[in-house]
Design a protein around this motif. Structure first.
Motif, PDB file in Angstrom:
ATOM      1  N   SER A   1      34.456  69.169  34.030  1.00 36.11           N
ATOM      2  CA  SER A   1      34.774  70.423  33.354  1.00 36.11           C
ATOM      3  C   SER A   1      36.172  70.934  33.681  1.00 36.11           C
ATOM      4  N   VAL A   2      36.865  70.268  34.602  1.00 34.46           N
ATOM      5  CA  VAL A   2      38.191  70.721  35.031  1.00 34.46           C
ATOM      6  C   VAL A   2      39.270  70.018  34.203  1.00 34.46           C
ATOM      7  N   PRO A   3      40.048  70.781  33.409  1.00 35.27           N
ATOM      8  CA  PRO A   3      41.197  70.155  32.738  1.00 35.27           C
ATOM      9  C   PRO A   3      42.239  69.770  33.787  1.00 35.27           C
ATOM     10  N   TRP A   4      42.770  68.578  33.682  1.00 37.81           N
ATOM     11  CA  TRP A   4      43.802  68.160  34.629  1.00 37.81           C
ATOM     12  C   TRP A   4      45.118  68.845  34.265  1.00 37.81           C
ATOM     13  N   PRO A   5      45.823  69.406  35.234  1.00 33.86           N
ATOM     14  CA  PRO A   5      47.061  70.155  34.944  1.00 33.86           C
ATOM     15  C   PRO A   5      48.129  69.260  34.316  1.00 33.86           C
ATOM     16  N   GLU A   6      48.582  69.652  33.136  1.00 34.73           N
ATOM     17  CA  GLU A   6      49.582  68.846  32.446  1.00 34.73           C
ATOM     18  C   GLU A   6      50.970  69.022  33.032  1.00 34.73           C
ATOM     19  N   ASP A   7      51.182  70.112  33.810  1.00 34.21           N
ATOM     20  CA  ASP A   7      52.483  70.239  34.458  1.00 34.21           C
ATOM     21  C   ASP A   7      52.613  69.282  35.639  1.00 34.21           C
ATOM     22  N   GLN A   8      51.465  68.801  36.152  1.00 32.81           N
ATOM     23  CA  GLN A   8      51.484  67.798  37.212  1.00 32.81           C
ATOM     24  C   GLN A   8      51.538  66.387  36.646  1.00 32.81           C
ATOM     25  N   SER A   9      50.865  66.196  35.517  1.00 28.24           N
ATOM     26  CA  SER A   9      50.825  64.873  34.893  1.00 28.24           C
ATOM     27  C   SER A   9      50.648  65.059  33.390  1.00 28.24           C
ATOM     28  N   PRO A  10      51.704  64.890  32.620  1.00 26.03           N
ATOM     29  CA  PRO A  10      51.608  65.094  31.167  1.00 26.03           C
ATOM     30  C   PRO A  10      50.891  63.939  30.481  1.00 26.03           C
ATOM     31  N   TYR A  11      50.342  64.217  29.312  1.00 33.04           N
ATOM     32  CA  TYR A  11      49.830  63.150  28.453  1.00 33.04           C
ATOM     33  C   TYR A  11      51.012  62.379  27.878  1.00 33.04           C
ATOM     34  N   VAL A  12      50.950  61.053  27.953  1.00 33.57           N
ATOM     35  CA  VAL A  12      52.046  60.196  27.518  1.00 33.57           C
ATOM     36  C   VAL A  12      51.518  59.177  26.512  1.00 33.57           C
ATOM     37  N   ALA A  13      52.240  58.965  25.422  1.00 35.27           N
ATOM     38  CA  ALA A  13      51.809  58.038  24.374  1.00 35.27           C
ATOM     39  C   ALA A  13      51.859  56.592  24.863  1.00 35.27           C
ATOM     40  N   VAL A  14      50.779  55.849  24.589  1.00 38.61           N
ATOM     41  CA  VAL A  14      50.742  54.417  24.894  1.00 38.61           C
ATOM     42  C   VAL A  14      50.456  53.574  23.649  1.00 38.61           C
ATOM     43  N   ALA A  15      50.006  54.224  22.570  1.00 37.54           N
ATOM     44  CA  ALA A  15      49.683  53.485  21.348  1.00 37.54           C
ATOM     45  C   ALA A  15      49.689  54.435  20.162  1.00 37.54           C
ATOM     46  N   ARG A  16      49.739  53.844  18.986  1.00 40.41           N
ATOM     47  CA  ARG A  16      49.602  54.614  17.749  1.00 40.41           C
ATOM     48  C   ARG A  16      48.460  54.027  16.930  1.00 40.41           C
ATOM     49  N   ILE A  17      47.752  54.901  16.242  1.00 39.91           N
ATOM     50  CA  ILE A  17      46.691  54.473  15.332  1.00 39.91           C
ATOM     51  C   ILE A  17      47.067  54.946  13.936  1.00 39.91           C
ATOM     52  N   VAL A  18      47.050  54.032  12.975  1.00 42.29           N
ATOM     53  CA  VAL A  18      47.412  54.340  11.597  1.00 42.29           C
ATOM     54  C   VAL A  18      46.252  53.956  10.684  1.00 42.29           C
ATOM     55  N   ALA A  19      45.873  54.903   9.816  1.00 37.00           N
ATOM     56  CA  ALA A  19      44.864  54.648   8.794  1.00 37.00           C
ATOM     57  C   ALA A  19      45.502  54.853   7.429  1.00 37.00           C
ATOM     58  N   GLU A  20      45.469  53.822   6.602  1.00 33.80           N
ATOM     59  CA  GLU A  20      45.999  53.930   5.252  1.00 33.80           C
ATOM     60  C   GLU A  20      45.000  54.668   4.362  1.00 33.80           C
ATOM     61  N   PRO A  21      45.435  55.169   3.185  1.00 33.17           N
ATOM     62  CA  PRO A  21      44.495  55.844   2.281  1.00 33.17           C
ATOM     63  C   PRO A  21      43.286  54.957   1.982  1.00 33.17           C
ATOM     64  N   GLN A  22      42.107  55.574   1.972  1.00 32.08           N
ATOM     65  CA  GLN A  22      40.876  54.791   1.829  1.00 32.08           C
ATOM     66  C   GLN A  22      39.695  55.698   1.528  1.00 32.08           C
ATOM     67  N   ALA A  23      38.577  55.061   1.200  1.00 36.85           N
ATOM     68  CA  ALA A  23      37.306  55.777   1.072  1.00 36.85           C
ATOM     69  C   ALA A  23      36.731  55.973   2.467  1.00 36.85           C
ATOM     70  N   ALA A  24      36.518  57.232   2.857  1.00 37.59           N
ATOM     71  CA  ALA A  24      36.037  57.527   4.208  1.00 37.59           C
ATOM     72  C   ALA A  24      34.525  57.622   4.285  1.00 37.59           C
ATOM     73  N   TRP A  25      33.850  57.535   3.137  1.00 37.21           N
ATOM     74  CA  TRP A  25      32.389  57.647   3.148  1.00 37.21           C
ATOM     75  C   TRP A  25      31.815  57.039   1.888  1.00 37.21           C
TER      76      TRP A  25
END
Length: 369
Positions: A282-306
């Motif tokens: 339940s404890v959010p980790w302090p982002e001023d101590q350790s920021p979230y850093v990008a390691v990957a990207r996810i791309v979805a092209e236009p499509q039928a979602a259902w």
């Protein structure tokens, strides 16, 4: 692309970072019993077995995950050890175990399944080639431990067969109460879980693992954040759900049909076990101590979602568990440990009641377009 480093050296993973309570297995058994009551009740009411939690999907997307090149050693771990591309499946949902009108506004979830992942596997996942992640739209879990979550779940489980109209009224009341709490600078996970979540677009949300996972030699939490301009513009965008029981799905389907969608997958490395606990989810980790850093990207092209075909495969034929993946991304902490048996039990229940095998697919070759 630059990769900002954390302020401190990340904590090295060791089995000693976990602390197992003496009554843990009993709590897990009690939790499964409560989840089982939800499963049985929804099956009795509908004649169809559903997930114990996150039963209602709002859309399922096919996508591609690209691991960023040039990651520093601390980030080049596990699945992200080297640049590469992988097929991905993304399932958006809300958290109750019964399928409700979307005006009963509750927290949202996102499950991600990455295909074709090589490497040493977690126990029980030896024959798989996937990496599963499960996310919710809050940076920390709603309870510190499975025991506390169980205490919160029991009154919610008792509402499984309550009339939907009463749940709508409760949800509206909880949203008003949550706005009062926020006006004084706070936020109540209890109020939100009871139906006080804002009625916003699902695709605009940022999603978080909440609890920790092993990150190769280190420990991390994960986040998935929308970054393409039109997708990011959906953040906090309110959706009119009057007389639209499946309004969230309608919005996802409409947007996905004509937009290219892009997210960043980010990690937050643990740099201090006191301020970034493993056993208190339940404890959010302090982002001023350790920021979230990008390691990957996810791309979805236009499509039928259902579609009916997508529904049959994703809702009846598969499940998402963080325990299906690499040993390098072992789920950590009490809340994560509780999910192992709970998710497996839920999958078995659906398979037995619906007469449809629930499997871990090797690729997307048979998934409906």
């Amino acid at each position: 692309m630059s990769h900002p480093a954390a302020n401190s050296q990340p904590v090295a993973f060791s089995p000693s970072v976990e602390r197992i309570d003496e009554d843990e297995q009993k709590v897990f058994a009690d939790l499964d019993q409560t989840l089982s009551k939800i499963r049985e009740k929804t099956f009795e009411d509908s004649g169809h077995a559903r997930r114990s939690v996150h039963a209602k999907a709002h859309g399922v997307l096919r996508a591609r995950l690209s691991v960023l090149s040039g990651l520093p050693d601390t980030l080049a771990q596990g699945l992200f050890a080297q640049a590469g591309e992988y097929d991905v499946l993304m399932r958006f949902s809300t958290n109750p175990g019964d399928v409700l009108h979307d005006k009963v506004s509750v927290p949202r979830g996102l499950a991600v399944k990455v295909f074709g992942v090589p490497g040493e596997r977690l126990a029980g996942s030896e024959g798989d080639v996937t990496q599963n992640f499960v996310f919710a739209d809050a940076p920390a879990f709603s309870a510190p431990t499975a025991k506390k979550f169980l205490a919160n779940l029991k009154p919610l489980a008792a509402t499984t067969d309550v009339a939907e109209g009463a749940k709508k009224a409760l949800s509206a009341t909880m949203r008003v109460a949550e706005r009062v709490v926020e006006a004084f600078g706070g936020e109540s996970s209890t109020l939100i879980s009871m139906g006080g979540h804002p009625m916003t677009h699902v695709l605009g949300a940022s999603f978080y693992s909440g609890a920790a996972l092993r990150y190769g030699r280190y420990i991390a939490k994960f986040a998935l954040v929308p970054v393409s301009a039109e997708l990011a513009a959906l953040a906090d965008q309110e959706v009119d759900l009057d007389d639209r029981p499946d309004g969230l799905r309608e919005e996802v389907v409409s947007f996905a049909r004509s937009h290219r969608m892009e997210w960043e997958l980010r990690v937050q490395l643990c740099t201090d076990l006191e301020s970034m606990p493993i056993e208190d989810a339940s404890v959010p980790w302090p982002e001023d101590q350790s920021p979230y850093v990008a390691v990957a990207r996810i791309v979805a092209e236009p499509q039928a979602a259902w579609s009916e075909a997508i529904q049959k495969v994703s809702e009846d034929g598969m499940f998402f568990s963080p325990w299906r993946g690499l040993a390098a991304h072992q789920p950590l902490g009490n809340v994560m440990r509780s999910r192992k048996a709970a998710y497996e039990q839920s999958a078995r229940f659906r398979a037995e009641r619906n007469g449809t095998p629930v499997t871990e697919p090797a690729d997307l070759s048979t998934f409906p377009l």
